[in-house]
Design an enzyme around this catalytic site. Sequence first.
Site, PDB file in Angstrom:
ATOM      1  N   ASP A 228       0.965  -1.057  -0.044  1.00 37.64           N
ATOM      2  CA  ASP A 228       0.077  -0.006   0.173  1.00 37.64           C
ATOM      3  C   ASP A 228       0.923   1.456  -0.054  1.00 37.64           C
ATOM      4  O   ASP A 228       1.824   1.371   0.784  1.00 37.64           O
ATOM      5  CB  ASP A 228      -0.824   0.043   1.270  1.00 37.64           C
ATOM      6  CG  ASP A 228      -1.844  -1.320   1.437  1.00 37.64           C
ATOM      7  OD1 ASP A 228      -2.819  -0.913   0.701  1.00 37.64           O
ATOM      8  OD2 ASP A 228      -1.268  -2.269   1.748  1.00 37.64           O
ATOM      9  N   ASP A 274     -10.203   2.303  -0.425  1.00 43.30           N
ATOM     10  CA  ASP A 274      -9.757   1.486   0.141  1.00 43.30           C
ATOM     11  C   ASP A 274     -10.408   0.766   1.359  1.00 43.30           C
ATOM     12  O   ASP A 274     -10.056  -0.261   2.125  1.00 43.30           O
ATOM     13  CB  ASP A 274      -8.555   2.244   0.933  1.00 43.30           C
ATOM     14  CG  ASP A 274      -7.050   1.693   1.139  1.00 43.30           C
ATOM     15  OD1 ASP A 274      -6.877   0.896   0.311  1.00 43.30           O
ATOM     16  OD2 ASP A 274      -6.210   2.371   1.871  1.00 43.30           O
ATOM     17  N   ASP A 306     -28.474   2.690   8.613  1.00 41.42           N
ATOM     18  CA  ASP A 306     -28.567   3.922   9.108  1.00 41.42           C
ATOM     19  C   ASP A 306     -29.630   4.273  10.086  1.00 41.42           C
ATOM     20  O   ASP A 306     -30.738   4.546   9.857  1.00 41.42           O
ATOM     21  CB  ASP A 306     -28.725   5.259   8.039  1.00 41.42           C
ATOM     22  CG  ASP A 306     -28.355   6.450   8.586  1.00 41.42           C
ATOM     23  OD1 ASP A 306     -28.450   6.694   9.939  1.00 41.42           O
ATOM     24  OD2 ASP A 306     -28.693   7.414   7.856  1.00 41.42           O
ATOM     25  N   HIS A 320     -15.593  10.216  10.879  1.00 39.85           N
ATOM     26  CA  HIS A 320     -15.196   9.671  12.016  1.00 39.85           C
ATOM     27  C   HIS A 320     -15.195   8.182  11.910  1.00 39.85           C
ATOM     28  O   HIS A 320     -14.132   7.419  12.192  1.00 39.85           O
ATOM     29  CB  HIS A 320     -15.956  10.230  13.254  1.00 39.85           C
ATOM     30  CG  HIS A 320     -15.318   9.343  14.582  1.00 39.85           C
ATOM     31  ND1 HIS A 320     -15.808   8.368  15.156  1.00 39.85           N
ATOM     32  CD2 HIS A 320     -14.553  10.022  15.396  1.00 39.85           C
ATOM     33  CE1 HIS A 320     -15.438   8.061  16.159  1.00 39.85           C
ATOM     34  NE2 HIS A 320     -14.209   9.090  16.575  1.00 39.85           N
ATOM     35  N   ASN A 334      -3.541  -3.468  -2.470  1.00 42.14           N
ATOM     36  CA  ASN A 334      -3.929  -2.927  -3.541  1.00 42.14           C
ATOM     37  C   ASN A 334      -3.353  -1.818  -4.187  1.00 42.14           C
ATOM     38  O   ASN A 334      -3.640  -0.992  -4.983  1.00 42.14           O
ATOM     39  CB  ASN A 334      -5.750  -2.531  -3.090  1.00 42.14           C
ATOM     40  CG  ASN A 334      -5.391  -1.444  -2.121  1.00 42.14           C
ATOM     41  OD1 ASN A 334      -4.660  -1.123  -1.562  1.00 42.14           O
ATOM     42  ND2 ASN A 334      -6.734  -0.936  -1.984  1.00 42.14           N
ATOM     43  N   ILE A 338      -3.656   2.775   2.464  1.00 45.75           N
ATOM     44  CA  ILE A 338      -3.076   2.085   3.713  1.00 45.75           C
ATOM     45  C   ILE A 338      -3.741   0.695   3.693  1.00 45.75           C
ATOM     46  O   ILE A 338      -4.319  -0.039   2.929  1.00 45.75           O
ATOM     47  CB  ILE A 338      -3.814   2.874   5.019  1.00 45.75           C
ATOM     48  CG1 ILE A 338      -5.191   2.767   5.030  1.00 45.75           C
ATOM     49  CG2 ILE A 338      -3.299   4.229   4.908  1.00 45.75           C
ATOM     50  CD1 ILE A 338      -5.700   3.585   6.477  1.00 45.75           C
ATOM     51  N   TYR A 431     -18.641  -0.047  31.857  1.00 47.95           N
ATOM     52  CA  TYR A 431     -19.375  -1.345  32.024  1.00 47.95           C
ATOM     53  C   TYR A 431     -18.455  -2.686  31.779  1.00 47.95           C
ATOM     54  O   TYR A 431     -18.842  -3.456  31.203  1.00 47.95           O
ATOM     55  CB  TYR A 431     -20.586  -1.514  30.962  1.00 47.95           C
ATOM     56  CG  TYR A 431     -21.386  -0.236  31.061  1.00 47.95           C
ATOM     57  CD1 TYR A 431     -21.982   0.299  32.438  1.00 47.95           C
ATOM     58  CD2 TYR A 431     -22.031   0.379  30.085  1.00 47.95           C
ATOM     59  CE1 TYR A 431     -22.998   1.256  32.379  1.00 47.95           C
ATOM     60  CE2 TYR A 431     -23.171   1.208  30.245  1.00 47.95           C
ATOM     61  CZ  TYR A 431     -23.529   1.811  31.287  1.00 47.95           C
ATOM     62  OH  TYR A 431     -24.552   2.956  31.381  1.00 47.95           O
ATOM     63  N   ALA A 434     -20.184  -5.964  32.463  1.00 51.51           N
ATOM     64  CA  ALA A 434     -20.952  -6.441  31.464  1.00 51.51           C
ATOM     65  C   ALA A 434     -20.358  -7.027  30.383  1.00 51.51           C
ATOM     66  O   ALA A 434     -20.826  -7.626  29.291  1.00 51.51           O
ATOM     67  CB  ALA A 434     -21.863  -5.406  31.084  1.00 51.51           C
ATOM     68  N   SER A 484     -10.724   7.272  20.212  1.00 52.88           N
ATOM     69  CA  SER A 484     -11.461   6.548  19.130  1.00 52.88           C
ATOM     70  C   SER A 484     -10.808   5.803  17.992  1.00 52.88           C
ATOM     71  O   SER A 484     -11.061   4.996  17.190  1.00 52.88           O
ATOM     72  CB  SER A 484     -12.261   7.795  18.249  1.00 52.88           C
ATOM     73  OG  SER A 484     -13.006   8.162  18.977  1.00 52.88           O
TER      74      SER A 484
END
Length: 594
Positions: A228, A274, A306, A320, A334, A338, A431, A434, A484
């Site tokens: 890549d 990508d 959605d 995001h 490819n 990346i 949590y 959980a 994130s």
Amino acid sequence: MSGPGPRDSQSDPQNVSQLCPNSAAPAERRKVRAEHGHGLPSFSLLQSQRRMGCPIVADRRVDRCFMLFRLLCILPACVRGLDVTPVVDAFSAHPGTVFEEIDLTNPSPEDVEVELKFSRSRPSERRLASTPALQGHQDSQNCASPSRLLARFHQVEGEKHGVFRRRLQEDLRSSFASWWHLPNLDMEILDFCGTPAEELSRVREKFGSMLEFVEMDQQVYPSSKPNDAEWHKLWGLGHVGSVDAWSRLSHLGLDSQETVVAVIDTGIQMNHPDLKDSLWRNPGEIPDNGIDDDGNGFIDDVHGYDFAGEKGNPEDDNGHGTHCAGIIAATANNSVGITGVASRFGKVRLMPLRFIDASGSGGSVSGAIRALEYALSFGVPVSSSSWGGPDTSDALKVAIQRATEVGHLFVAAAGNSGRSISDGTYYPCVYRQAGVLCVAATDRSDNLASFSNYATEYVEIAAPGIDIYSTWTGSRYEWQFGTSMSTPYVSGAAALVVSEFGYSGSHIRQLLLESAVSHEKLKGKVDGGRLDVMNLIRMAESAYNLVRGRWGPDGDLARDCPREEFHQCETPTGVRWPFSRHPPSASECQLAGR
């Protein structure tokens, strides 16, 4: 004064024992050989023995052949200026009497002296880089695919290992095909025709006390990188050992299965160069016909749904979600952009589930719960949730707990407030009971990122989260930072293991934690360590071998090695349990059915 004649020597038993070693006791024979510096009598010694009237077995023709053989062996080495020590050959060069009455575990000084003189070992300025292979029994030489063993003798006092080496060769003569001695490394390489586990067990049982180590040969593999175009910007992949992990998986050659990761976020740009080849495809839905073809309550949900806009096209209009998706499974090899953590073999698919709108300011708890329900309806084992908030929700907690109970792994971000959340005020990260796996962010030096939340009570693992380059909307790529970005590293690694080894997502959770690299910099802030994909693959491979009974001479490591001693056990190739700091986890034992 003339020397004694034949009758004189025969009439004097002491002279006979001194001058006629063939007539002497074994201990005296060894002493005579040591004094003459060789295990075989020299030509001059034979002549002297004849004059003394000693019983001589060899005739003149044998003497001449022997001298010619010595000349031919020594002359080439002398011309090259190399050490004339011949390749060790315990069968053609050594008379059987050399080994008579030798205490193998504690040779006497006379035994060692004879051995050293016999092998003619002496220091030299140059040594052969390797010696010609000593050939074993003819039947062993003809085996189709021999197993290779590597060993090294203990460096014992008085160089007694020379005796050990020769006795080992004598004992294994019928089973090994070839034997190399590496003088500069002082190591042995043997080819066997038997099964690896059996040969390794036999050598260890009989000669283990003499050996510093003994192990079966193993394959190594090149560390190949994807082609890549912007691979060089992906520091995080190299930092967590992804390249080595991919190489190891290529070597294993497992039958990879398609595995889906639900990206519960702002959606994904589905025609991104990508990402388009990494999207999940709903097999029961016909695109753009306005019909709920599979009857699941969602129209035209070809790649996901959605839940913010209540439509079948979860297209990202924020960026995001697309950035997180690229970290997980941007298409590898490819020649574009990346590659993702889990995309090296093209078996991990992305399911975009949009519940946060274009503003990126937030989504509803109900939207997140519906997205999770959708993922479970298709049996998705892993989800990636790079979002959270300060308000608790029993509904979300129960939803995650129910998902965990059916084998789903819910990976969530720790948040970017740069504070401790030990008070339990960032959800769904806290949590933990959980089943949430909460992820903090680290930099290139494994420091906790300044913006990352932390708490050993809830945050269990960390991953790169600074200067992360990934896909973005508009078919572009962007640098981003935050927990994130750390979260999809972990969810992507989990999906890779599920794809290759077939474990459920909840089983992968414990493997992720136990394979993470511990760092002093993270102590007191992260309960576990930093993600290490190579360690994860090694641990997953160990559990995979265990559950399939691939270890041990009878194919059952668990029967040969109690659980509390697993960290001391070895595979037939001599590889120890990868993480010797602990026995297998409860998760691994559960996988193995132990």
